[in-house]
Design a protein around this motif. Sequence first.
Motif, PDB file in Angstrom:
ATOM      1  N   GLU A 128      -0.577   4.530   2.179  1.00  0.00           N
ATOM      2  CA  GLU A 128      -0.964   5.925   1.937  1.00  0.00           C
ATOM      3  C   GLU A 128       0.238   6.747   1.482  1.00  0.00           C
ATOM      4  O   GLU A 128       0.139   7.585   0.589  1.00  0.00           O
ATOM      5  N   ILE A 131       0.999   6.106  -2.208  1.00  0.00           N
ATOM      6  CA  ILE A 131       0.111   6.849  -3.106  1.00  0.00           C
ATOM      7  C   ILE A 131       0.570   8.295  -3.240  1.00  0.00           C
ATOM      8  O   ILE A 131       0.606   8.856  -4.344  1.00  0.00           O
ATOM      9  N   ALA A 132       0.956   8.900  -2.117  1.00  0.00           N
ATOM     10  CA  ALA A 132       1.409  10.295  -2.136  1.00  0.00           C
ATOM     11  C   ALA A 132       2.678  10.446  -2.969  1.00  0.00           C
ATOM     12  O   ALA A 132       2.833  11.414  -3.730  1.00  0.00           O
ATOM     13  N   GLU A 135       1.781  10.178  -6.707  1.00  0.00           N
ATOM     14  CA  GLU A 135       1.107  11.385  -7.181  1.00  0.00           C
ATOM     15  C   GLU A 135       2.091  12.536  -7.380  1.00  0.00           C
ATOM     16  O   GLU A 135       1.999  13.293  -8.353  1.00  0.00           O
ATOM     17  N   SER A 141      -2.095  12.967 -12.429  1.00  0.00           N
ATOM     18  CA  SER A 141      -3.263  12.093 -12.370  1.00  0.00           C
ATOM     19  C   SER A 141      -3.147  11.139 -11.181  1.00  0.00           C
ATOM     20  O   SER A 141      -2.073  10.968 -10.600  1.00  0.00           O
ATOM     21  N   ALA A 142      -4.251  10.523 -10.826  1.00  0.00           N
ATOM     22  CA  ALA A 142      -4.247   9.582  -9.705  1.00  0.00           C
ATOM     23  C   ALA A 142      -3.648   8.240 -10.139  1.00  0.00           C
ATOM     24  O   ALA A 142      -3.854   7.805 -11.276  1.00  0.00           O
ATOM     25  N   PRO A 143      -2.907   7.577  -9.248  1.00  0.00           N
ATOM     26  CA  PRO A 143      -2.357   6.258  -9.590  1.00  0.00           C
ATOM     27  C   PRO A 143      -3.462   5.246  -9.866  1.00  0.00           C
ATOM     28  O   PRO A 143      -4.552   5.341  -9.298  1.00  0.00           O
ATOM     29  N   GLU A 145      -4.589   1.213  -9.847  1.00  0.00           N
ATOM     30  CA  GLU A 145      -4.243  -0.084  -9.268  1.00  0.00           C
ATOM     31  C   GLU A 145      -4.076  -1.126 -10.370  1.00  0.00           C
ATOM     32  O   GLU A 145      -4.903  -1.227 -11.282  1.00  0.00           O
ATOM     33  N   ILE A 166       1.633   4.726 -12.321  1.00  0.00           N
ATOM     34  CA  ILE A 166       1.367   6.076 -12.814  1.00  0.00           C
ATOM     35  C   ILE A 166       2.397   6.409 -13.886  1.00  0.00           C
ATOM     36  O   ILE A 166       3.522   5.891 -13.864  1.00  0.00           O
TER      37      ILE A 166
END
Length: 211
Positions: A128, A131-132, A135, A141-143, A145, A166
């Motif tokens: 988690e 991901i933060a 970003e 934009s969202a990463p 996978e 990203i």
Amino acid sequence: MKSRWSLLYAAIATTLLLTACGTSTDKEPESTNGSADVVENVDKETVTEGKEPDTEVDEVDEVQEDIMKNADLKESDEQSYAISVLPDFSLSSEEPGKDSLISADNEAVFMRIETVAKEDGTYYYLAENMIAVLEASGDGSAPIEVLDEKSIPTAEGIENAKVLAIKAETASIMGIIFERDNMVVKLTIYDSPKEEYFEQFLRMAETIVPK
């Protein structure tokens, strides 16, 4: 006179019968040979197709070994891991719990390394957090996978490997997380926009082991 015609008819009938038998006998071998040729060709194609994947796998292994052949094993000063480092890269400690593997060719290109002892929930917490970080570093934009197996760590002992990517304005950023033995490894790669260094970072990341 009648006996002459009888003999003539008998000769003609015999000739037609022999001709018919000869025609039937000549055709049978052609059909059999044709079938044998088809089976032989199919068998050859099957054997050839079965060997191709092994050749491709061998080529990939050779490329990976070639990349790392001049690497030196180094231990982190601040964390409990060792890593094989390529000649054009240097390993340094940023702060407790974070190291940087920096390219000598371009100091803006580096891989941040964080390792934590594996406990319940550790992997998911770091995933988690990864991901933060992506970003916050990207273009908003969202990463995404990464599912290409060639871009995911697969060395022996690596489990639950996950890669996210990203794009930023001046860089391509990758996040990698995996488990190995009693350790969770979280990596953040800041690469050039064309991802020129990713392959080298990935191969070095696969050598990270507890010390």
